[in-house]
Design a protein around this motif. Structure first.
Motif, mmCIF file in Angstrom:
data_model
loop_
_atom_site.group_PDB
_atom_site.id
_atom_site.type_symbol
_atom_site.label_atom_id
_atom_site.label_comp_id
_atom_site.label_asym_id
_atom_site.label_seq_id
_atom_site.Cartn_x
_atom_site.Cartn_y
_atom_site.Cartn_z
ATOM 1 N N GLN A 12 0.837 -1.198 0.000
ATOM 2 C CA GLN A 12 0.000 0.000 0.000
ATOM 3 C C GLN A 12 0.876 1.254 0.000
ATOM 4 N N ALA A 13 0.315 2.324 -0.494
ATOM 5 C CA ALA A 13 1.018 3.600 -0.477
ATOM 6 C C ALA A 13 1.450 3.939 0.949
ATOM 7 N N GLY A 14 2.677 4.425 1.062
ATOM 8 C CA GLY A 14 3.233 4.725 2.371
ATOM 9 C C GLY A 14 4.025 3.576 2.973
ATOM 10 N N GLY A 15 3.910 2.418 2.366
ATOM 11 C CA GLY A 15 4.604 1.242 2.866
ATOM 12 C C GLY A 15 6.038 1.155 2.387
ATOM 13 N N SER A 16 6.661 0.033 2.714
ATOM 14 C CA SER A 16 8.084 -0.165 2.393
ATOM 15 C C SER A 16 8.298 -1.531 1.754
ATOM 16 N N LEU A 17 9.332 -1.599 0.949
ATOM 17 C CA LEU A 17 9.819 -2.857 0.385
ATOM 18 C C LEU A 17 11.334 -2.787 0.320
ATOM 19 N N LEU A 80 18.075 -2.314 -2.201
ATOM 20 C CA LEU A 80 17.366 -1.050 -2.414
ATOM 21 C C LEU A 80 16.220 -1.003 -1.412
ATOM 22 N N GLN A 81 16.402 -0.227 -0.364
ATOM 23 C CA GLN A 81 15.353 -0.034 0.629
ATOM 24 C C GLN A 81 14.438 1.076 0.148
ATOM 25 N N MET A 82 13.171 0.761 -0.002
ATOM 26 C CA MET A 82 12.204 1.718 -0.531
ATOM 27 C C MET A 82 11.164 2.014 0.544
ATOM 28 N N ASN A 83 11.146 3.246 1.015
ATOM 29 C CA ASN A 83 10.199 3.675 2.034
ATOM 30 C C ASN A 83 9.251 4.718 1.459
#
Length: 120
Positions: A12-17, A80-83
């Protein structure tokens, strides 16, 4: 050099992968490892890169402050940390290697891509 990317998914938007890319073969300290992405109907675009030996990083303006590229603990692994993900981050993400054979940045090796989907 062969590259294997993983870690994509639906969030969801605002989440992280966190994406991971493992490179087989020799990775010289001068190599640059990068992440790119391609959304449907759009051209592939640069996301982030790291100079393998010194750890110098570079980011696209669209991801600065939200994404972090780093070397993983495992050998020849780049993360690649995506926040704070946004729907516009939805794309297939590719890792790539520029072996720096010339002064012009040329990514010669590419992984297979991993899908990232961000729902609103």
């Amino acid at each position: 050099v062969q590259l294997q990317a993983s870690g994509g998914g639906l969030v969801q938007a605002g989440g992280s992968l966190r994406l991971s890319c493992v490179a087989s073969g020799r990775i010289s300290s001068s190599y640059v490892m990068g992440w790119f992405r391609q959304a449907p109907g759009k051209e592939r675009e640069f996301v982030a890169s790291i100079v393998w030996g010194v750890g110098r990083t570079s980011y696209a303006d669209s991801v600065k402050g939200r994404f972090t590229i780093s070397r993983g603990d495992a050998k020849n692994t780049v993360l690649l940390q995506m926040n704070s993900l946004k729907p516009e981050d939805t794309a297939v993400y590719y890792c790539a290697v520029d072996p720096r054979r010339s002064i012009i940045s040329t990514y010669e090796y590419w992984g297979q891509g991993t899908q990232v989907t961000v729902s609103s």
